[in-house]
Design a protein around this motif. Sequence first.
Motif, PDB file in Angstrom:
ATOM      1  N   GLY A 150       0.809  -1.222   0.000  1.00  0.00           N
ATOM      2  CA  GLY A 150       0.000   0.000   0.000  1.00  0.00           C
ATOM      3  C   GLY A 150       0.835   1.261   0.000  1.00  0.00           C
ATOM      4  N   TYR A 151       2.167   1.114  -0.056  1.00  0.00           N
ATOM      5  CA  TYR A 151       3.036   2.297  -0.075  1.00  0.00           C
ATOM      6  C   TYR A 151       2.888   3.056  -1.401  1.00  0.00           C
ATOM      7  CZ  TYR A 151       5.471   0.336   4.001  1.00  0.00           C
ATOM      8  OH  TYR A 151       5.783  -0.166   5.242  1.00  0.00           O
ATOM      9  N   ARG A 152       3.053   4.357  -1.321  1.00  0.00           N
ATOM     10  CA  ARG A 152       3.030   5.179  -2.533  1.00  0.00           C
ATOM     11  C   ARG A 152       4.292   4.920  -3.342  1.00  0.00           C
ATOM     12  NH1 ARG A 152       0.902   8.124   1.633  1.00  0.00           N
ATOM     13  NH2 ARG A 152      -1.008   9.349   1.233  1.00  0.00           N
ATOM     14  N   LEU A 153       4.113   4.819  -4.661  1.00  0.00           N
ATOM     15  CA  LEU A 153       5.244   4.609  -5.559  1.00  0.00           C
ATOM     16  C   LEU A 153       5.206   5.694  -6.636  1.00  0.00           C
ATOM     17  CD1 LEU A 153       5.053   0.728  -6.008  1.00  0.00           C
ATOM     18  CD2 LEU A 153       6.559   2.021  -4.475  1.00  0.00           C
ATOM     19  N   TYR A 154       6.281   6.474  -6.700  1.00  0.00           N
ATOM     20  CA  TYR A 154       6.359   7.606  -7.624  1.00  0.00           C
ATOM     21  C   TYR A 154       7.247   7.238  -8.805  1.00  0.00           C
ATOM     22  CZ  TYR A 154       4.509  10.419  -3.746  1.00  0.00           C
ATOM     23  OH  TYR A 154       3.744  10.928  -2.732  1.00  0.00           O
ATOM     24  N   GLY A 155       6.655   7.287 -10.013  1.00  0.00           N
ATOM     25  CA  GLY A 155       7.432   7.085 -11.222  1.00  0.00           C
ATOM     26  C   GLY A 155       8.067   8.394 -11.663  1.00  0.00           C
ATOM     27  N   PRO A 156       8.868   8.364 -12.751  1.00  0.00           N
ATOM     28  CA  PRO A 156       9.516   9.595 -13.230  1.00  0.00           C
ATOM     29  C   PRO A 156       8.536  10.741 -13.485  1.00  0.00           C
ATOM     30  CG  PRO A 156      10.459   7.683 -14.305  1.00  0.00           C
ATOM     31  CD  PRO A 156       9.287   7.177 -13.527  1.00  0.00           C
ATOM     32  N   ALA A 157       7.371  10.442 -14.074  1.00  0.00           N
ATOM     33  CA  ALA A 157       6.396  11.501 -14.349  1.00  0.00           C
ATOM     34  C   ALA A 157       5.846  12.083 -13.055  1.00  0.00           C
ATOM     35  CB  ALA A 157       5.252  10.973 -15.215  1.00  0.00           C
ATOM     36  N   ASP A 158       5.656  11.235 -12.047  1.00  0.00           N
ATOM     37  CA  ASP A 158       5.157  11.727 -10.758  1.00  0.00           C
ATOM     38  C   ASP A 158       6.179  12.649 -10.101  1.00  0.00           C
ATOM     39  OD1 ASP A 158       2.729  10.156 -10.783  1.00  0.00           O
ATOM     40  OD2 ASP A 158       3.968   8.405 -10.296  1.00  0.00           O
ATOM     41  N   VAL A 159       7.438  12.274 -10.169  1.00  0.00           N
ATOM     42  CA  VAL A 159       8.489  13.097  -9.564  1.00  0.00           C
ATOM     43  C   VAL A 159       8.625  14.413 -10.328  1.00  0.00           C
ATOM     44  CG1 VAL A 159      10.930  13.213  -8.945  1.00  0.00           C
ATOM     45  CG2 VAL A 159       9.693  11.053  -8.725  1.00  0.00           C
ATOM     46  N   ARG A 160       8.500  14.328 -11.662  1.00  0.00           N
ATOM     47  CA  ARG A 160       8.517  15.559 -12.474  1.00  0.00           C
ATOM     48  C   ARG A 160       7.393  16.493 -12.036  1.00  0.00           C
ATOM     49  NH1 ARG A 160       5.757  14.370 -17.782  1.00  0.00           N
ATOM     50  NH2 ARG A 160       4.041  14.519 -16.284  1.00  0.00           N
ATOM     51  N   ASP A 161       6.183  15.937 -11.880  1.00  0.00           N
ATOM     52  CA  ASP A 161       5.043  16.758 -11.468  1.00  0.00           C
ATOM     53  C   ASP A 161       5.266  17.340 -10.077  1.00  0.00           C
ATOM     54  OD1 ASP A 161       3.917  16.045 -13.847  1.00  0.00           O
ATOM     55  OD2 ASP A 161       2.388  14.730 -12.995  1.00  0.00           O
ATOM     56  N   ALA A 162       5.814  16.536  -9.190  1.00  0.00           N
ATOM     57  CA  ALA A 162       6.062  17.016  -7.829  1.00  0.00           C
ATOM     58  C   ALA A 162       7.061  18.165  -7.836  1.00  0.00           C
ATOM     59  CB  ALA A 162       6.588  15.865  -6.964  1.00  0.00           C
ATOM     60  N   ARG A 163       8.080  18.064  -8.693  1.00  0.00           N
ATOM     61  CA  ARG A 163       9.064  19.149  -8.760  1.00  0.00           C
ATOM     62  C   ARG A 163       8.425  20.414  -9.329  1.00  0.00           C
ATOM     63  NH1 ARG A 163      14.206  19.379  -7.851  1.00  0.00           N
ATOM     64  NH2 ARG A 163      14.519  17.120  -7.918  1.00  0.00           N
ATOM     65  N   MET A 164       7.532  20.276 -10.307  1.00  0.00           N
ATOM     66  CA  MET A 164       6.836  21.437 -10.853  1.00  0.00           C
ATOM     67  C   MET A 164       5.975  22.098  -9.780  1.00  0.00           C
ATOM     68  SD  MET A 164       5.782  20.664 -14.779  1.00  0.00           S
ATOM     69  CE  MET A 164       5.397  22.390 -14.968  1.00  0.00           C
ATOM     70  N   ILE A 165       5.279  21.282  -9.023  1.00  0.00           N
ATOM     71  CA  ILE A 165       4.446  21.826  -7.938  1.00  0.00           C
ATOM     72  C   ILE A 165       5.323  22.581  -6.950  1.00  0.00           C
ATOM     73  CG2 ILE A 165       2.931  21.244  -6.003  1.00  0.00           C
ATOM     74  CD1 ILE A 165       2.125  18.721  -7.645  1.00  0.00           C
ATOM     75  N   PHE A 166       6.443  21.962  -6.585  1.00  0.00           N
ATOM     76  CA  PHE A 166       7.351  22.598  -5.632  1.00  0.00           C
ATOM     77  C   PHE A 166       7.829  23.954  -6.152  1.00  0.00           C
ATOM     78  CE2 PHE A 166      11.869  23.217  -4.400  1.00  0.00           C
ATOM     79  CZ  PHE A 166      11.661  23.500  -3.062  1.00  0.00           C
ATOM     80  N   MET A 167       8.248  24.012  -7.413  1.00  0.00           N
ATOM     81  CA  MET A 167       8.746  25.261  -7.992  1.00  0.00           C
ATOM     82  C   MET A 167       7.654  26.331  -8.022  1.00  0.00           C
ATOM     83  SD  MET A 167      11.997  25.027  -8.997  1.00  0.00           S
ATOM     84  CE  MET A 167      12.141  26.218 -10.329  1.00  0.00           C
TER      85      MET A 167
END
Length: 226
Positions: A150-167
């Motif tokens: 049940g752990y969250r798993l972040y693929g490359p696109a998810d990490v890309r989106d997270a970095r965009m949100i952060f910026m």
Amino acid sequence: MRPIDLARVAGLSTQQIRNYADDGVLPPTPRTPAGYRRFDARHRQALLTYRALAAGHGWDAARQIMRAVHAGDVPRALELVDAGHAELHGRRAALESAGRALETAGHEEGAFRGSLRIGEVAARLGVRTSALRVWESAGLLAPRRDPVTGYRLYGPADVRDARMIFMLRQARHPFPQIRPVLDGLRRTGSSDALRAAIARRRQELTERATAMLAAAARLHEYLSGG
């Protein structure tokens, strides 16, 4: 000038001219003894000013500006003009932030294969895991879940989106402004497509700014009685 004469100036119907007069877009209109409206050069200038304002600020804002002018409240009219320029500036700043975020986040695509856990993503971005959970709750992220743990798993696109949100959050953009940027990236399927969309939007804002400049000249002339 008769209503039909003024209507021909902008390619409108006589009913639209009457509506503009009743709505305060045009200055008060005198009538003949028989009750017919009589327009003059001042009404023609008001009509052209209104349409120029609408091209840059939109019809509703243009209507409010002209109403304020004809009510004798020029400071209010200029306040509305300023608000339009401020709103445009905000849109331009948000677009530029999105462009910078895209360039930074785009490097995540292909930067790794497989999946990362939430703690690993947080470490990459320099944020707390709670921030990632908040972004997920807001509907900005949707990492898949390990079917066993049940752990969250972040693929490359998810990490890309997270970095965009952060910026974008660093640039103080609220979630409603961030969502369309992410939607655009996911819809186009590539950073190049979104870059092209940003370039088109930048051109649209430039055209709107040019229209606002032309409208300001028209309004200044109208206020000066020229």
